[in-house]
Every structure is written in C-alpha cells, then in structure tokens.
Design a protein around this motif. Structure first.
Motif, mmCIF file in Angstrom:
data_model
loop_
_atom_site.group_PDB
_atom_site.id
_atom_site.type_symbol
_atom_site.label_atom_id
_atom_site.label_comp_id
_atom_site.label_asym_id
_atom_site.label_seq_id
_atom_site.Cartn_x
_atom_site.Cartn_y
_atom_site.Cartn_z
ATOM 1 N N LEU A 128 0.825 -1.203 0.000
ATOM 2 C CA LEU A 128 0.000 0.000 0.000
ATOM 3 C C LEU A 128 0.863 1.259 0.000
ATOM 4 O O LEU A 128 0.585 2.220 -0.725
ATOM 5 C CB LEU A 128 -0.924 -0.019 1.214
ATOM 6 N N LYS A 145 0.929 4.046 -3.019
ATOM 7 C CA LYS A 145 0.691 5.462 -2.733
ATOM 8 C C LYS A 145 1.881 6.329 -3.151
ATOM 9 O O LYS A 145 1.722 7.518 -3.396
ATOM 10 C CB LYS A 145 0.436 5.666 -1.237
ATOM 11 N N MET A 180 -1.351 7.867 -7.618
ATOM 12 C CA MET A 180 -1.953 8.765 -6.633
ATOM 13 C C MET A 180 -2.733 9.915 -7.276
ATOM 14 O O MET A 180 -3.596 10.493 -6.650
ATOM 15 C CB MET A 180 -0.900 9.300 -5.658
ATOM 16 N N ASP A 236 -7.535 7.224 -5.017
ATOM 17 C CA ASP A 236 -7.311 7.559 -3.612
ATOM 18 C C ASP A 236 -6.878 6.299 -2.858
ATOM 19 O O ASP A 236 -6.892 5.191 -3.414
ATOM 20 C CB ASP A 236 -8.538 8.222 -2.983
ATOM 21 N N ALA A 237 -6.486 6.463 -1.614
ATOM 22 C CA ALA A 237 -5.948 5.358 -0.823
ATOM 23 C C ALA A 237 -6.950 4.212 -0.684
ATOM 24 O O ALA A 237 -6.571 3.045 -0.757
ATOM 25 C CB ALA A 237 -5.511 5.859 0.546
ATOM 26 N N GLU A 273 -6.406 0.356 -1.803
ATOM 27 C CA GLU A 273 -6.517 -0.712 -0.806
ATOM 28 C C GLU A 273 -7.530 -1.754 -1.249
ATOM 29 O O GLU A 273 -7.288 -2.963 -1.142
ATOM 30 C CB GLU A 273 -6.924 -0.107 0.540
#
Length: 153
Positions: A51, A55, A61, A65-66, A70
C-alpha cells in the motif's frame, strides 16, 4: 511531425494519469499481490509495504485515492490465492510491458519492497522473477540499484 506526436503522447499520458490509469494500477496491485501470497500467508507488513508503494507512485496517486488502492489490493490478493488468479494477476502485469521503462520499473520495485520485508525468500524471488520477465525489466540490476534502507537497530 515527431514533435507533434510527442506532444500528443505527453498530453495523453497526463490525461490518463488524472483519469486513473487502470492498467497501471492493476499491474502494480497484481504484482504486489502475487508476492504477498507467494509464501502462503498474507502478512500485515507486506500488505502495508504494498500500500505504501502504491501510494508513492505519482501516476497512481493522481488517479486513485488510498481506499481505491486498498480495495484493489484486497481483490488482487483474493485472486492470487489460486493458480488461475495468479495467472490472471500476471496477465495484468504483462499488459503494461510496452509502457515506458520507469512505469514498468516502478511496478517491479513495489513488488520487491513487499518481498523484502523479512528478506527475499526463494519463493518470493521466484514470484519476482516471473514479474520481471512479464515487465521485461532487469530484476537484479533494479535490486542492486535500489537497495533496502533499514533504520539502524
């Protein structure tokens, strides 16, 4: 004419980065997932390293988005639990084999960081080798040029 073609290529890559480069995201997630599952267990530090690497990629990025990264990583890990899923993940990796070297190398280095959480085991080295072949990158050269930096104990 070449200048115009280069300009359009650059603009196209920029738009793709902001719109979400799905092929690059799937390749990175799939490479990391195959390494995570290679030794038969999904370790928290490996997931966190994947992860963190996803990122750190500037193109990913800009487009994701995170939470999206994920979620995609969880899906890649779920696929990697079967032979068919690992093969599908490898096809996602192979899909970017014609991309610029820096994108292919970044995908490999994300997977290498995952493998190197406790030192690269033989089975993880094998998974990295498959990924390097699919990406057409020099695995040994990349690992030597980008050594692991561990904080002093």
């Amino acid at each position: 004419m070449s200048l115009l073609r280069d300009l359009f290529g650059h603009v196209g890559r920029t738009v793709t980065a902001y719109a979400g480069d799905k092929a690059l995201m799937l390749a990175a997630v799939s490479a990391a997932a195959n390494v995570i599952v290679a030794d038969g267990e999904v370790a928290g530090p490996e997931f966190d390293a994947a992860l963190h690497g996803l990122k750190a990629d500037p193109v990913l990025m800009k487009g994701y988005d995170a939470l999206m990264l994920e979620t995609a990583l969880y899906e890649g890990i779920a696929r990697a639990r079967t032979r068919l899923g690992r093969a599908e993940n490898l096809r996602h990796v192979t899909a970017i084999a014609e991309r610029p070297p820096n994108q292919r190398e970044n995908v490999f280095l994300i997977a290498a960081d995952v493998a190197d959480q406790d030192g690269i085991s033989n089975i993880e080295a094998s998974a990295l080798g498959e990924i390097a072949v699919a990406l057409r990158v020099d695995a040994i050269g990349l690992l030597r040029a980008n050594p692991v930096r561990r904080p002093p104990a």
